[in-house]
Design a protein around this motif. Structure first.
Motif, short mmCIF file in Angstrom:
data_model
loop_
_atom_site.label_atom_id
_atom_site.label_comp_id
_atom_site.label_asym_id
_atom_site.label_seq_id
_atom_site.Cartn_x
_atom_site.Cartn_y
_atom_site.Cartn_z
N MET A 1 1.03 -1.33 0.26
CA MET A 1 0.14 -0.27 0.09
C MET A 1 0.80 1.05 -0.50
O MET A 1 1.68 1.75 1.04
CB MET A 1 -1.19 0.16 1.54
CG MET A 1 -1.73 -1.05 1.19
SD MET A 1 -2.82 -0.66 3.04
CE MET A 1 -3.29 -2.09 3.22
N LYS A 2 0.57 1.82 -0.22
CA LYS A 2 1.27 3.52 -1.10
C LYS A 2 0.23 4.48 -0.37
O LYS A 2 -1.00 4.46 -1.06
CB LYS A 2 1.84 3.52 -2.52
CG LYS A 2 1.52 3.81 -3.08
CD LYS A 2 1.90 4.04 -4.62
CE LYS A 2 0.73 4.79 -5.47
NZ LYS A 2 0.09 4.26 -6.36
N TYR A 3 1.17 5.22 0.10
CA TYR A 3 0.33 7.12 0.55
C TYR A 3 -0.29 7.68 -1.29
O TYR A 3 0.95 7.85 -1.65
CB TYR A 3 1.08 7.66 1.16
CG TYR A 3 0.60 9.22 1.59
CD1 TYR A 3 -0.76 8.78 2.81
CD2 TYR A 3 0.94 10.04 1.50
CE1 TYR A 3 -1.31 9.72 3.22
CE2 TYR A 3 0.07 11.57 2.28
CZ TYR A 3 -0.78 11.41 3.15
OH TYR A 3 -1.25 12.37 3.68
N TYR A 4 -1.40 8.01 -1.24
CA TYR A 4 -2.05 8.93 -1.85
C TYR A 4 -2.80 10.01 -1.50
O TYR A 4 -3.69 9.49 -0.69
CB TYR A 4 -2.67 7.93 -2.53
CG TYR A 4 -3.43 8.79 -3.74
CD1 TYR A 4 -3.19 9.28 -4.84
CD2 TYR A 4 -4.84 8.70 -3.42
CE1 TYR A 4 -3.83 9.94 -5.97
CE2 TYR A 4 -6.18 10.09 -4.34
CZ TYR A 4 -5.19 9.97 -5.17
OH TYR A 4 -6.16 11.46 -6.52
N ASP A 5 -1.95 11.34 -2.44
CA ASP A 5 -3.20 12.22 -0.81
C ASP A 5 -4.02 13.44 -1.10
O ASP A 5 -3.90 14.07 -0.91
CB ASP A 5 -1.77 13.13 -0.20
CG ASP A 5 -2.62 14.27 0.93
OD1 ASP A 5 -3.04 13.56 1.64
OD2 ASP A 5 -1.12 15.11 0.71
N LYS A 6 -4.98 13.09 -2.28
CA LYS A 6 -5.21 14.00 -2.90
C LYS A 6 -7.00 13.54 -2.47
O LYS A 6 -7.28 12.46 -2.05
CB LYS A 6 -4.95 13.14 -4.22
CG LYS A 6 -4.05 14.34 -5.59
CD LYS A 6 -3.98 15.85 -5.32
CE LYS A 6 -3.30 15.81 -6.33
NZ LYS A 6 -1.91 16.10 -6.07
N LEU A 7 -7.41 14.65 -2.78
CA LEU A 7 -9.02 14.49 -3.20
C LEU A 7 -10.03 15.10 -3.64
O LEU A 7 -8.92 15.51 -4.40
CB LEU A 7 -9.41 15.59 -1.35
CG LEU A 7 -9.45 15.32 -0.01
CD1 LEU A 7 -9.63 17.05 0.78
CD2 LEU A 7 -10.15 14.09 0.41
#
Lengths: 440, 468, 126
Positions: B1-7
């Motif tokens: 799992m990788k961090y993804y920061d968008k909304l």
């Protein structure tokens, strides 16, 4: 052998051994033997996957496949193919409530987006993560109005609310010990003077009124909030969230709570569920709101992160003092709504309303022209749904429509028939439907 | 799992669209009067279809589901969700059915309800079911309404109390309160079962009934159920069965035979329908014959409940068939006992003996506390499990044990998966003994580390607009 | 060791009372704030509300818990400490400096039923 059990005979034996047991029956040695069922249950034999598919296809084909011209709480809007595609992703589908936030940021983020979109639609401050459906959301709002006000015991329902909303709220109220009063509809809309008369009794905690009522009429709630707030009650607006793109919002009416069903936002009709209830409130009532709420914070490295928050309201902490018993809600359907609203955007949602409303007005005018209906509320504003009074018993007409492939002209309690047009309905379909009715 | 920061809002660009709608063939309808028209801006994202697909795909990759790996979340029965059920639920004749269509148009759907009613009656020993409730807690509320209605129908209006064991799910007392009932708690014995002697003095003519989970939330069978049923019935009360823990009894024991009058099932737990990140579920409520009359008055959801969920559960029952049914119960119990026996030398097992589908540890035996370094807690163990690719068990519930760690493996996990879990749990216990700080700081390998939940509750940011 | 102040009255449910004539300031003890952990919200009554000795008048909330506040005395709320609405952490930082409500007592004799500092010290076993 069903495909869902990985244990082999050898596995079973070695696991039993580790547990110090001789047979599978020993696993139930603590159960009084009179309660142990020997032999198989009265259930069908196991099917293969192909047999299962064939059987359910045969049931599917026993249902009528009709073009839907009825709403009354369940609206046949178009579902973009992206939505089922994405909501079927097993990371969303097979997860549960995001208790472990570090491996649930996907769920938590879409709920945060959902809350933001519900606030945008309703013009309210705070949304929860979803409730079961529109009627239960109204029932939760009813309870909430009691707990947010002091010494008030009664909740008023507009008679213009959809029948199924009234029934569910009445059921909850009966057992919760809340008295229900009613505000009648006059000239197609919740009667302001009758409301004021009821408010004068000084016992009203909340008033639930429909933004668009059971006759499809867009209601004018001018003065409602002031009158209700003057008596220290709460104004609760029951809304069609799709229509909120164009009709005055609960925020604009100065409502305290907005509730409704998210189904018109691209959810399939699916014989009534799963749908998704929504609730949004003014900031003052944040800590009285039922249901899960997701909030933004940061992790130890300062990265934006999302968590379930304000949990002190909830049943697992407050137990019998909780504001509500809800825990599982309709999370996947909230994702459905979130993706729908992302695809449609503000302009798409307005266009859906335009197409539906233009189609509905066209159908209305054509039906009146047939001479077979009386107008019930001439001149009252409506969008996609309306009622007419048939001049003769509508049974035959309904049968003919069904035979031709249309579900339309639903009987109402008042002796009207109800129609609804969404963007899925074409002019050719409407013309054919009118033709069938005209032919009598 | 990788961090993804968008909304999704942050991908918005004015003028982009993600929809395609038909050309308008109609004359323009009259404008809405200004008085009822929205005038405020509508802050929804403006994004293209590829934006949407990529965004939600990225979000999904920060999520852990049953299809990702082992999910031993106690009391939640995270079993495998068969894929054929999804295919069936999407059939147009089911999916396109309007809920207000009359019976002549909905024969297939009605057949599903009839067959489910028969099947669930056979499985539970109840007489008839209502399918309106949309989740377990909703079923509890409905069941309690039926309980009250039963007493009301008999003119017995003084029955306003409901007895709930101290080990009960939090929803039990909450549902009772929503239903206008007063909750009376009954204590558990040292062995985790209801204290029958403590129950007796509570049973007067103000008691509407008792809510029980059997096996209870400790995964232990209430061995005194026959006595309890007799006592409650003699006092004029009814027995409610919380079906959250029905899985171990599948094919082996029926609540109806044990004397329960009302129960709910969680179709999203016991009957394999997907949990959906917290719903939709379904919580059908079954009643014994003498309560059948109470069903029609009680309308708790808009139409016919969550039909799509009921349909999936029906497909599951048909796939299993009568011959395989018993394996659900047996294997779920076997796996739980196997894990319990494999770990009880490292984790405190407060109550010995055979468990049902789940069991509760009370934290580590050696938590590694030394000098100023606090020992590893259940929370730490849970967070460390995430590093190793497992979902955590249910933690800090039931409340009877301060370091409760509640493990439920389900029948659909292989011995290999379970062995891998056991190995990791043993490794974590070793890590705790050697260096509890490693656990305090866990998880280390997830998209985010532990977030600041206090800040989230003190200064709530609950929508995109608040953060900007 | 938790802080305990001399000269205050204490309840079994860990509230302290500081009486000034007929007016009582009520808060929670240092022991109570430690038990709760980080307090995220203080639920308080409004001015003019009645409180009854032994009855709930509000609640403290943390991330994972909620704890009732029980009034040690009866009377009318003269004020609630609204400063705590935006800064509940003040209760953690200084439990005795953070009164929660100010009450006009209807029966000051109720104070006699409460513990003094020594009694409370024994009550919490420190």
């Amino acid at each position: 052998m069903a495909p869902y059990f990985p244990h082999t005979e050898a596995d079973v034996q070695s696991m039993l051994e580790k547990a110090g047991l001789k047979s599978l029956d020993d696993l139930y040695s603590d159960v009084p033997s009179e309660f142990l069922r020997r032999g198989a249950y009265h259930l069908p034999d196991a099917l293969s996957e192909q047999e299962l598919r064939d059987w359910l296809h045969s049931l599917d084909s026993q249902n009528a496949h009709l073009k839907v011209f009825v709403g009354q709480g369940a609206y046949d809007h178009y579902t973009p193919s992206v939505i089922p595609y994405l909501t079927q992703r097993s990371e969303f589908l097979t997860a549960y409530t995001p208790y472990q936030c570090e491996i649930s940021q996907g769920t938590l983020r879409y709920i945060f987006e959902y809350q933001s979109m519900i606030c945008a639609l309703t013009g309210m401050d705070i949304s929860n993560a979803s409730l079961y459906d529109g009627p239960t959301a109204a029932a939760e709002a009813m309870k909430m109005s009691i707990s947010c006000t002091r010494k008030k015991t009664r909740v008023l329902l507009s008679k213009g609310l959809l029948p199924h909303v009234i029934k569910v709220v009445e059921t909850y109220a009966k057992f919760h010990g809340v008295e229900i009063g009613y505000v009648p509809v006059m000239n197609g809309q919740t009667c302001p003077n009758c409301l004021k008369a009821e408010l004068a009794k000084d016992d009203v905690a909340g008033v639930i009124v429909p933004s668009i009522n059971r006759y499809g009429i867009v209601e004018d709630h001018s003065g409602f909030a002031d009158a209700i707030h003057a008596e220290k009650g709460l104004l609760i607006e029951y809304c069609d969230p799709s229509a909120l793109a164009v009709v005055k919002t609960p925020g604009e009416w100065d409502a305290d709570i907005a509730v409704g069903d998210g189904q018109p936002l691209g959810l399939p009709l699916c014989y009534g569920g799963p749908y998704v209830g929504f609730m949004a409130v003014k900031k003052d009532y944040m800590r009285k709101m039922p249901g899960r709420i997701v909030g933004q914070t940061a992790d130890k490295e300062g990265r934006r992160a999302f968590v379930l928050t304000l949990q002190a309201r909830e049943q697992h902490i407050k137990r019998e003092k909780a504001t509500s018993n809800i825990c599982s809600n309709e999370s996947l359907m909230a994702l459905w709504v979130t993706i729908y609203l992302s695809l449609m955007g503000p302009e798409g949602l307005r266009e859906v309303n335009r197409l539906s409303s233009d189609g509905a007005h066209y159908l209305y005018d054509e039906l009146v022209k047939t001479g077979q209906f009386e107008e019930v509320f001439p001149g009252k504003p409506f969008l996609k749904e309306f009622v007419l009074k048939p001049k003769k018993f509508p049974g035959l007409m309904q049968q003919k429509l069904e035979k031709a492939g249309y579900f339309a002209a639903l009987d109402t309690e008042e002796g009207y028939v109800s129609f609804c047009v969404t963007e899925k309905r074409t002019k050719a379909e409407i013309d054919e439907l009118v033709k069938i009715i005209k032919e009598g | 799992m990788k961090y993804y920061d968008k909304l999704i809002f942050e991908l918005s660009k004015e003028g982009r669209v993600g929809y395609s709608l038909p050309k308008n063939q109609f004359p323009a309808a009259p404008e809405l009067p200004l008085q009822v028209k929205r005038t405020s801006a509508l802050c929804l994202p403006e994004v293209s279809e590829p934006d949407v697909v990529r965004h939600y795909t990225n979000l999904s990759q920060m999520n852990f589901g049953v299809d990702t790996g082992f999910y031993p979340l106690g009391s939640c029965t995270m079993k495998y969700n068969p894929k054929i059920n999804e295919e069936i639920a999407a059939l147009p004749g089911f999916n396109g059915l309007h809920p207000l269509m009359h019976a002549g148009l909905t024969k297939g759907a009605l057949k599903v309800y009839q067959e489910m009613n028969k099947a669930l009656a056979a499985i539970t020993g109840m007489y008839a079911f209502t399918f309106d409730p949309c989740a377990g807690a909703h079923g509890e509320l409905t069941g309690l309404m039926i309980m009250r209605q039963y007493h009301m129908n008999r003119g017995d209006l003084k029955r306003t109390k409901v007895i709930v064991p101290d080990s009960a799910h939090g929803t039990n007392p909450a549902s009772a309160a929503v239903c206008g009932l007063e909750v009376v708690e009954v204590k558990s014995l040292e062995n985790g079962r209801i204290d029958v002697e403590a129950l007796k003095p509570l049973l007067d003519d103000s008691v509407a009934g008792i809510m029980m989970t059997n096996p209870n939330t400790l995964g232990l069978f209430e061995t005194q159920i026959k006595t309890i049923a007799k006592l409650v019935h003699e006092a004029g009360g009814l027995l409610y069965y919380d079906g959250a823990n029905m899985n171990p009894l599948m094919g082996v024991v029926r609540p109806g035979d044990m004397g329960f009058d009302i129960m709910h099932l969680n179709l999203h737990k016991t009957f394999s329908t997907p949990h959906g990140g917290g719903g939709p579920g379904a919580g059908p409520v079954g009643v014994a014959k003498h309560l059948e009359d109470c069903l029609p008055d009680i309308r708790v959801s808009g139409f016919h409940g969550n039909f799509g969920v009921i349909l999936r559960a029906y497909a599951y029952i048909l796939m299993l068939g009568k011959d395989n049914f018993k394996k659900v119960g047996q294997y779920s119990v076997l796996s739980a006992n196997y894990i319990k026996e494999s770990l009880k030398d490292l984790y405190k097992l407060p109550i010995e003996g055979v468990c049902k589908h789940e069991f509760v540890f009370d934290g580590l035996i050696n938590d590694g506390a030394h000098d100023d370094v606090p020992g590893a807690t259940t929370l730490d163990v849970a967070k460390r499990l995430l590093d190793y690719g497992f979902h955590a068990p249910t933690i800090y519930f039931p409340l009877l044990f301060h370091q409760a760690l509640m493990i439920e493996p389900t029948e659909t996990e292989s011995k290999e998966t379970i062995d891998a879990f056991i190995a990791v749990m043993r490794k974590i216990a070793e890590e705790a003994a050697a260096d509890p700080m490693l656990l305090h700081d866990a998880p280390h390998n997830t998209p985010i580390s532990r977030p600041d939940e206090t800040a989230a509750a003190r200064n709530p940011i609950l929508k995109y607009q608040d953060a900007n | 060791m938790s802080k305990i102040l001399e000269g205050l009255k204490y309840s079994e449910s860990h509230e302290w009372v500081k009486a000034e004539g007929n007016v009582a300031y009520i808060g929670v003890t240092d022991f109570a704030q430690k038990e709760m952990g980080d307090i995220t919200y203080v639920d308080m009554p409004e001015e003019g509300d009645d409180v009854l000795a032994g009855e709930e008048f509000g609640a403290l909330e943390s991330v994972k818990a909620s704890s009732e506040l029980i009034s040690p005395v009866s009377g009318v709320v003269l004020a609630a400490n609204t400063e705590l609405e935006d800064a509940p952490e003040k209760v953690n930082e200084d439990a005795f400096g953070s009164w929660i409500i100010k009450v006009e007592m209807s029966n000051a004799a109720e104070l006699d039923a409460l513990m003094d500092a020594a009694g409370y010290k024994a009550h919490i076993g420190e």
